[in-house]
Write an enzyme that holds these catalytic residues in place. Structure first.
Site, mmCIF file in Angstrom:
data_model
loop_
_atom_site.group_PDB
_atom_site.id
_atom_site.type_symbol
_atom_site.label_atom_id
_atom_site.label_comp_id
_atom_site.label_asym_id
_atom_site.label_seq_id
_atom_site.Cartn_x
_atom_site.Cartn_y
_atom_site.Cartn_z
ATOM 1 N N GLU A 80 0.827 -1.212 0.000
ATOM 2 C CA GLU A 80 0.000 0.000 0.000
ATOM 3 C C GLU A 80 0.865 1.269 0.000
ATOM 4 O OE1 GLU A 80 -3.120 -0.836 -0.682
ATOM 5 O OE2 GLU A 80 -2.919 1.284 -1.171
HETATM 6 C C1 LIG Z 1 1.491 -9.771 0.678
HETATM 7 C C2 LIG Z 1 1.357 -8.712 -0.353
HETATM 8 C C3 LIG Z 1 0.102 -8.276 -0.733
HETATM 9 C C4 LIG Z 1 -0.032 -7.301 -1.720
HETATM 10 N N1 LIG Z 1 -1.289 -6.945 -2.155
HETATM 11 C C5 LIG Z 1 -1.410 -6.144 -3.249
HETATM 12 C C6 LIG Z 1 -2.691 -5.920 -3.857
HETATM 13 O O1 LIG Z 1 -3.717 -6.402 -3.383
HETATM 14 N N2 LIG Z 1 -2.742 -5.176 -4.980
HETATM 15 C C7 LIG Z 1 -1.629 -4.629 -5.544
HETATM 16 O O2 LIG Z 1 -1.759 -3.986 -6.575
HETATM 17 N N3 LIG Z 1 -0.402 -4.805 -4.991
HETATM 18 C C8 LIG Z 1 -0.280 -5.554 -3.872
HETATM 19 N N4 LIG Z 1 0.958 -5.773 -3.317
HETATM 20 C C9 LIG Z 1 2.115 -5.110 -3.892
HETATM 21 C C10 LIG Z 1 2.672 -4.000 -2.992
HETATM 22 O O3 LIG Z 1 1.811 -2.898 -2.963
HETATM 23 C C11 LIG Z 1 4.077 -3.665 -3.490
HETATM 24 O O4 LIG Z 1 4.899 -4.754 -3.110
HETATM 25 C C12 LIG Z 1 4.596 -2.347 -2.927
HETATM 26 O O5 LIG Z 1 3.905 -1.270 -3.484
HETATM 27 C C13 LIG Z 1 6.097 -2.161 -3.180
HETATM 28 O O6 LIG Z 1 6.415 -2.395 -4.519
HETATM 29 P P1 LIG Z 1 7.609 -3.414 -4.891
HETATM 30 O O7 LIG Z 1 7.363 -4.673 -4.110
HETATM 31 O O8 LIG Z 1 7.706 -3.520 -6.343
HETATM 32 O O9 LIG Z 1 8.877 -2.742 -4.275
HETATM 33 P P2 LIG Z 1 9.822 -1.641 -5.024
HETATM 34 O O10 LIG Z 1 8.960 -0.600 -5.649
HETATM 35 O O11 LIG Z 1 10.793 -2.350 -5.877
HETATM 36 O O12 LIG Z 1 10.543 -1.015 -3.764
HETATM 37 C C14 LIG Z 1 11.637 -1.650 -3.105
HETATM 38 C C15 LIG Z 1 12.241 -0.677 -2.089
HETATM 39 O O13 LIG Z 1 12.708 0.493 -2.759
HETATM 40 C C16 LIG Z 1 12.112 1.665 -2.227
HETATM 41 N N5 LIG Z 1 11.809 2.600 -3.312
HETATM 42 C C17 LIG Z 1 11.181 2.338 -4.478
HETATM 43 N N6 LIG Z 1 11.063 3.464 -5.207
HETATM 44 C C18 LIG Z 1 11.588 4.458 -4.473
HETATM 45 C C19 LIG Z 1 11.747 5.866 -4.653
HETATM 46 N N7 LIG Z 1 11.308 6.490 -5.763
HETATM 47 N N8 LIG Z 1 12.345 6.583 -3.678
HETATM 48 C C20 LIG Z 1 12.772 5.992 -2.543
HETATM 49 N N9 LIG Z 1 12.651 4.670 -2.319
HETATM 50 C C21 LIG Z 1 12.059 3.905 -3.260
HETATM 51 C C22 LIG Z 1 10.837 1.206 -1.526
HETATM 52 O O14 LIG Z 1 10.472 2.073 -0.459
HETATM 53 C C23 LIG Z 1 11.239 -0.184 -1.038
HETATM 54 O O15 LIG Z 1 11.855 -0.092 0.205
HETATM 55 C C24 LIG Z 1 1.110 -6.717 -2.296
HETATM 56 C C25 LIG Z 1 2.375 -7.137 -1.883
HETATM 57 C C26 LIG Z 1 2.515 -8.134 -0.953
HETATM 58 C C27 LIG Z 1 3.895 -8.604 -0.585
#
Ligand SMILES: Cc1cc2nc3c(=O)[nH]c(=O)nc-3n(C[C@H](O)[C@H](O)[C@H](O)COP(=O)(O)OP(=O)(O)OC[C@H]3O[C@@H](n4cnc5c(N)ncnc54)[C@H](O)[C@@H]3O)c2cc1C
Length: 600
Positions: free
Chosen positions: A447
């Site tokens: 989220e």
């Molecule tokens: C159990 C679970 C349930 C989920 N449910 C849903 C759902 O129902 N629907 C849905 O659409 N998604 C869902 N998600 C996805 C979730 O919202 C994403 O995992 C989350 O938004 C982070 O994206 P990412 O995993 O690609 O991490 P990334 O975007 O790759 O981020 C990795 C790290 O880098 C940091 N980072 C990334 N970009 C920046 C920036 N510009 N500046 C500073 N730091 C940055 C982040 O803070 C994080 O610490 C779910 C995920 C999980 C694990």
């Protein structure tokens, strides 16, 4: 089945009804109940609602919590079906039969017309009792909000009633392998058909409760890109894609071309299926304006951010109750007052008391923060156009990233502390306390990760009007501190005021840095969010103590002690964060002036 479930009794949970009622008073219940739209709601009704739902949470909802953690949901590759434990079905059915989902739905749409604030308390009890199952409800509520605000009359007529009852559930489909925090990278496409519907194709990952059989239908809200749309988030539109298409009379028809292709194996939340969803020319319906997808999805996301923030105190409360019970029975060592051969229970050791109080007070502060933000949201929604409505909207906008990030960070800390209090037994799965940490860990990531929340606070929420809204809040905090007339609260007020002064200076620094030196601001955003949350938490704990005293609550003296403990233990160390935040990006030089050993 019985044997598999042996030893899977849930860890204890008692819904904190009295504490929630006090938190509602602090959040602004008076102001809400004064509104004509809530004329049918009074304190007696609220108490009965909370007490009745508490019984459901303590008996039915909690029953599958451990079972889901150990047995997981299962995926049937042949049918594409996802099956949750039987206990989940029973709890879900009780929730639907009780009409609980409709409590905050406007009365003109057949709902109970209660403030969302009251539904928030139920949501907290639900999440404490079974976090994995509660996500299903959170996403459905988000879909309802999005349709209430952005759906056409036809869409509302067709989908809202059954979503409100929980007969149908909702999902939020944003994430793709290359598009996590950066939704501008979404590649799922939607192309127009002549009949006005859309053909939606693509793959979404990590979709919570994307597939299951607890509800009769699943209404997916999907962000997708239309042909020739601008690049980035500006080119995204929101589509409603039902699992089963719906006839004009509301009956479900054939299966749409959307299915789960697998579910993830995770650290926690094992009872909540996290699905890879495949959309293969599925029929979708545009929700809101073309290319207005992010704005529409933000309705759902902001709702979800407060709901996910609430998961922090919800899990922390459960972890605290468990740790407190354990600490009252585990005998180790002797306090100075205990004479051999008797042993003391660990709850008598000051260091264990410190841990327990840190858990309980941060839980209270996080609960107050979320309830406060939701009360602002209710007021902003119910008031007619004017400065007061604008004020409440500004406050909910400002508090949402803090409520999401600060509360989940504190929730994860509390779950970890619970394990510490259990000692080695906390590390053993058999006590069940490790589940709290495994479950809550994701709340700081999904989220919008907490890092992204800090950036949202610093770059979007604070600079609006040059920081004027933040200063409005700081003035409100100062007014509370000025009216503290209890000698017993003076120490708490002193510490909160010191931290507030640092926050005020840091806010001015942040507004300038965002404008002139964005990298410096980015390097300080997470700590800034933490400092902000600590100050707001300290302030609300004082408000709670004042309100408990005013209401003649029996726990008023304890509330004063708790506010004081929180101010000393949590708020006063945050004064040092000012120097960290304003040190800017220079302190990251070790990484920025060349690749690390590993990267070379
Ligand atoms: C159990 C679970 C349930 C989920 N449910 C849903 C759902 O129902 N629907 C849905 O659409 N998604 C869902 N998600 C996805 C979730 O919202 C994403 O995992 C989350 O938004 C982070 O994206 P990412 O995993 O690609 O991490 P990334 O975007 O790759 O981020 C990795 C790290 O880098 C940091 N980072 C990334 N970009 C920046 C920036 N510009 N500046 C500073 N730091 C940055 C982040 O803070 C994080 O610490 C779910 C995920 C999980 C694990």
């Amino acid at each position: 089945m019985t044997t598999q479930r042996e030893g899977l009794a849930p860890t204890p949970y008692r819904a904190p009804v009295e504490e929630a009622l006090l938190a509602l008073e602090v959040a602004g219940l008076d102001e809400l109940l004064d509104l004509p739209v809530y004329a049918h709601v009074d304190r007696d009704a609220i108490r009965s609602v909370l007490e009745e739902f508490a019984r459901l949470a303590e008996n039915e909802i909690v029953s599958g919590d451990r079972v889901g953690d150990v047995l997981h949901t299962t995926f049937d590759a042949a049918t594409g079906e996802v099956h949750a434990p039987e206990e989940y079905r029973r709890a879900y059915e009780r929730y639907v039969e009780g009409g609980w989902g409709a409590l905050p739905i406007p009365r003109e749409l057949g709902g109970g017309g209660f403030p969302t604030l009251i539904a928030t308390v139920l949501q907290e009890f639900f999440a404490s009792a079974n976090l994995a199952l509660s996500l299903n409800i959170v996403l459905t509520l988000g879909a309802i909000e999005a349709l209430l605000q952005w759906g056409s009359d036809e869409q509302r007529a067709l989908y809202l009633t059954k979503l409100s009852t929980g007969e149908w559930s909702g999902t939020m489909n944003l994430t793709e392998p290359q598009a996590g925090s950066d939704l501008g990278e979404i590649r799922t496409t939607a192309t127009a058909r002549e009949d006005g519907t859309w053909r939606v194709s693509g793959t979404k990952i990590f979709i919570t409760w994307g597939e299951h059989t607890l509800s009769e239908n699943i209404i997916h809200l999907v962000l997708a890109r239309t042909p020739d749309a601008p690049a980035g988030t500006k080119g995204l539109s929101l589509f409603l894609v039902p699992k089963f298409l719906v006839e004009a009379n509301g009956d479900t028809a054939e299966h749409n071309h959307v299915r789960a292709v697998s579910i993830e194996h995770k650290l926690g939340l094992n009872g909540s299926p996290t699905c890879v969803m495949h959309f293969d020319e599925a029929t979708g319906f545009l929700v809101g304006p073309l290319h207005g997808g992010m704005k529409a999805m933000f309705t759902m996301m902001n709702n979800a951010r407060l709901a996910i923030g609430l998961e922090g105190p919800a899990v922390a409360e459960r972890a605290y109750q468990h740790a407190d019970l354990y600490a009252a029975t585990r005998e180790q060592g002797r306090t100075a007052q205990t004479k051999a051969p008797a042993l003391s229970v660990i709850r008598e050791h000051p260091d264990v008391q410190r841990m327990l109080l840190t858990m309980s007070t941060t839980t209270q502060a996080a609960r107050l923060l979320i309830y406060r933000a939701v009360a602002h949201k209710d007021l902003a929604h119910a008031l007619s156009e004017g400065p007061l409505k604008d004020h409440h909207q500004e406050m909910v906008d400002l508090l949402t990233p803090i409520a999401k990030a600060w509360s989940t960070d504190r929730g994860a800390d509390a779950a970890s502390t619970a394990i510490q209090i259990f000692g080695g037994m906390g590390y053993m799965e058999e006590t069940g306390v490790a589940q709290r940490l495994r479950d809550v860990r994701i709340t700081t990531i999904y989220e919008g990760s907490n890092g992204i929340q800090g950036i949202d606070l610093a770059f979007r929420k604070i600079p609006r009007d040059g920081g004027a809204h933040a200063r409005e809040l700081f003035d409100e905090i100062r007014r509370t501190l000025a009216k503290v007339d209890l000698a017993s609260l003076e120490l708490a007020a002193h510490h909160v005021l010191s931290a507030l002064e640092v926050l005020e200076t840091t806010t001015t620094w942040m507004v300038n840095a965002v404008r002139d030196r964005p990298d410096d601001a980015l390097a300080g955003a997470t700590h800034y969010q933490r400092l902000f949350g600590d100050v707001v938490g300290g302030w609300l704990m004082i408000e709670r103590a004042l309100r408990a005293t005013e209401l003649g609550r029996a726990n008023a003296p304890i509330a004063i002690d708790e506010a004081t403990f929180f101010a000393i233990e949590v708020v006063s160390p945050s004064v040092g964060l000012g120097a960290v935040i304003t040190s800017g990006v220079a302190r990251l030089g070790a990484l920025r002036h060349g690749a690390s050993e590993h990267a070379r």
